[in-house]
Design an enzyme around this catalytic site. Structure first.
Site, short mmCIF file in Angstrom:
data_model
loop_
_atom_site.label_atom_id
_atom_site.label_comp_id
_atom_site.label_asym_id
_atom_site.label_seq_id
_atom_site.Cartn_x
_atom_site.Cartn_y
_atom_site.Cartn_z
CD GLU A 1 -2.00 1.31 2.63
OE1 GLU A 1 -2.03 0.22 3.86
OE2 GLU A 1 -2.59 2.52 3.17
CG ASP B 1 0.59 1.87 5.88
OD1 ASP B 1 0.92 1.25 6.28
OD2 ASP B 1 -0.27 2.82 6.19
CG ASP C 1 -3.98 2.24 8.77
OD1 ASP C 1 -3.89 1.53 7.95
OD2 ASP C 1 -3.53 3.54 8.80
CG ASP D 1 -7.61 4.54 5.58
OD1 ASP D 1 -8.51 4.70 5.39
OD2 ASP D 1 -6.73 6.15 5.37
#
Ligand code: 0RA
Length: 629
Positions: free
Chosen positions: A421, A494, A496, A498
């Protein structure tokens, strides 16, 4: 033979004129083959039709004789027989002088048919024998010709209360390649003429085999359209309209069917305009305008969509027949109308009348509009399918995407690819990797949700194209997992929300389009650490909260804890050590324990319906930890 006065200079001119026709017949009738031969009949017939157009003729009869001659008989006014300036009968002048017709009141015709319009004198010039009989002024007049030369003056041969003309001729075998008239060839044109001239009765009989037919259509071109559509499923009764505007007669008939083809035929003064022209473009413009306007007024179309002319004309059979005083024919075959003023006239006549028809026939209008919308939808779908094929071929190329940093090793079983990403993490990955067997493909944020997107969008997505080309095993039906260029696909996003979303999007793509790779156990999820625990010079990583607690128990006081929010926060060495190095990393293999459950899950999580997704989230919300917002 001109017995009393002898030959005059005019007589010589006449003979030279007909001699010119015999020398260059093709110049006058197009050719000397079977088409030219039949043209002779049409030439005579056109004169009778002109009488019909002028309202003086109701019946025409064509006879094919055993001796190879043919006759055309009409009940028009009859060719004038009065004495001409030269002292000859007008009839003889019409039959011996090129283009003489007009000199005898033919200019009085508002419109005149005939493609070449060369006149009956040309037929006379190209005939072995020709005999003519005119009924006029209560008498029957007759004259006979041999190779264009009169055998006598015009003679009164009887009394009659009828009017009309009979011309019988036998084509010259020295001029034509064939002199055998074909019944069926003539029939096509005769039928067409009968359709185009409502109420005109045309009989044809063949003495050679007893064939006989009568063509008579009360409804004219309305019946023409019915004839064209006889084997089709009609959506309504034919629409028929006729109007005269500034000396121009505009007439059309149309009928929609459920077929996909259009059958539009156009005529100007009974001549078929194969290449269309201004009358046809006026018709098409009006049709498209009417359809769009009707749909707009009746709010049939959402978001200002417009039907194309092709949509509006699909499945339509139509005849456009106009009769105008001075047609100008264009093009190689002179089969295209050039008069520019006609486009606007036809356009406005068709627009007004067709709009009125639709307003007065809502049931028919609805059926027609439905048909046009389905044509439009089919056209759009076909367009998309075409685009798909084009795109698919792009997907099948073996060119690697520009943003892929490939590995050196070519044996797929030894190769890994990290789908990463973001460009910055991609950069760290590229520097930190072992380039011998590890490839990096950075993706820009959230890729397309293939669960929701239509296929043409999937195929036009740059990110998906990059993934497809990196895998190198094709796409869709052509996907072949054995061609995959790597045996480990590692999704690295990541830690998180997102990142989780992007991971799900990539998983969805693999599940829906590269399932065999998952089944083979090629798909993995990278496990980057959540925390970095620093104590002096020693650094430890924790991959979960439980692990963090464990590390903290051992280290005691004075530690520096860093919560990683993104891969980009790690330098290349750290990324290598924690996430990419096979010696130290942990990878989670993606498996499909139950394909049906997985299928359902992806449909719920990534699909269109909101309710089931909400339900699912509510049900599992309690189990969700580490939701960092
Ligand atoms: C010249 C002038 C007029 C009619 C014709 C020719 C005419 C020619 C043919 C050929 C076959 N049938 C025909 N019928 C008429 C006008 C006659 C008038 O004004 O009375």
């Amino acid at each position: 033979m001109t017995t009393d006065t002898g030959y005059t200079a005019k007589d010589i001119q006449v003979l030279e004129g007909l001699e010119a026709v015999r020398k260059r017949p093709a110049m006058y009738i197009g050719s000397t083959n079977r088409i030219g031969l039949h043209h002779l009949v049409y030439e005579v017939l056109d004169n009778s039709i002109d009488e019909a157009l002028a309202g003086h003729c109701k019946n025409i009869e064509i006879m094919l004789y055993k001796d190879g001659s043919v006759s055309v008989t009409d009940d028009g006014r009859g060719i004038p027989v009065d004495k001409h300036d030269s002292g000859k009968s007008a009839l003889e002048v019409v039959l011996t002088v090129l283009h003489a017709g007009g000199k005898f009141g033919k200019q009085a015709y508002a419109v005149s048919g005939g493609l070449h319009g060369v006149g009956v004198s040309v037929v006379n010039a190209l005939s072995e024998t020709l005999s003519v009989e005119v009924r006029r002024n209560g008498k029957t007049y007759a004259q006979t010709y041999h190779i264009g030369k009169p055998l006598s003056d015009v003679k009164v041969v009887g009394d009659t209360d009828k009017t009309g003309t009979m011309i019988r001729f036998k084509p010259n075998t020295k001029i034509f390649e064939t002199v055998e008239f074909e019944y069926n060839y003539l029939k096509e044109r005769i039928m067409e003429l009968a359709f185009l001239n409502a109420g005109l009765r045309i009989k044809m009989s063949d003495e050679r085999d007893g064939n006989e037919q009568e063509f008579y259509y009360e409804g004219g071109i309305k019946e023409f359209v019915e004839h064209i559509n006889k084997a089709r499923t009609k959506l309504h009764a034919p629409v028929h309209f006729k109007k005269t505007k500034d000396n121009n007669e505009i007439e059309y008939a149309l009928q929609y069917t459920d077929s996909y083809s259009e059958s539009i035929y156009s005529f100007v003064n009974n001549i078929k305009t194969v290449d269309g022209g201004t009358h046809v473009s006026g018709f098409r413009t009006a049709l498209t305008r009417v359809v769009n306007e009707y749909m707009r007024i009746n709010k049939i179309l959402k978001n200002d969509k417009k039907m194309s002319g092709d949509d509006a004309i699909e499945g339509l059979a139509g005849i456009i027949s106009i009769k105008i005083p001075e047609p100008q024919f264009e093009g190689q075959t002179k089969a295209k109308l050039g008069n520019s003023e006609i486009k606007g006239i036809v356009d406005s006549v068709v627009y007004d009348s067709l709009m009125t028809y639709l307003e007065e026939h809502p049931t028919e209008a609805k059926r027609i509009m439905q048909k046009i919308i389905s044509s439009m939808e089919a056209r759009e779908a076909a367009q998309k399918a075409k685009e798909l094929i084009r795109r698919k071929s792009v997907f099948e190329s073996s060119i690697l995407p520009g943003k892929l940093s490939d590995c050196i090793e070519k044996d797929p079983s030894k190769c890994e690819i990290f789908v990463v990403e973001g460009d910055s993490a991609g950069g760290s990955g590229r520097q930190g990797r072992d380039r011998n067997y590890q490839a990096i493909l950075p993706l820009k944020g959230k890729i397309l949700n293939v669960e929701k997107a239509p296929m043409h969008k999937v195929l036009t997505s740059e990110e998906i194209k990059a993934i497809v080309l990196s895998i190198g095993a094709g796409f869709g039906e052509d996907f072949d997992a054995t061609k995959a260029r790597y045996h480990k696909f590692v999704i690295m996003t990541d830690a998180d929300v997102d990142g989780a979303h992007i991971r799900t999007l990539i998983l969805t793509l693999f599940y829906r389009h590269f399932k065999p790779l998952i089944e083979k156990g090629y798909l993995y999820i990278a496990q980057p650490p959540l925390y970095k625990i620093k104590q002096g010079k020693s650094i430890q990583y924790a991959y979960s909260d439980a692990q963090l607690q464990e590390v903290l128990k051992q280290t005691g006081e004075k530690v520096d804890i860093q919560r990683y929010k993104g891969l980009g926060e790690m330098n290349p060495e750290q990324l290598w050590e924690t996430t990419m190095n096979p010696e130290t990393r942990t990878l989670k293999q993606v498996t499909i324990e139950d394909a049906i459950v997985a299928d359902e899950l992806f449909t719920i999580l990534m699909g269109d319906e909101v309710a089931p997704r909400k339900e699912f989230i509510e049900q599992y919300a309690k189990q969700v930890k580490n939701l960092d917002i």
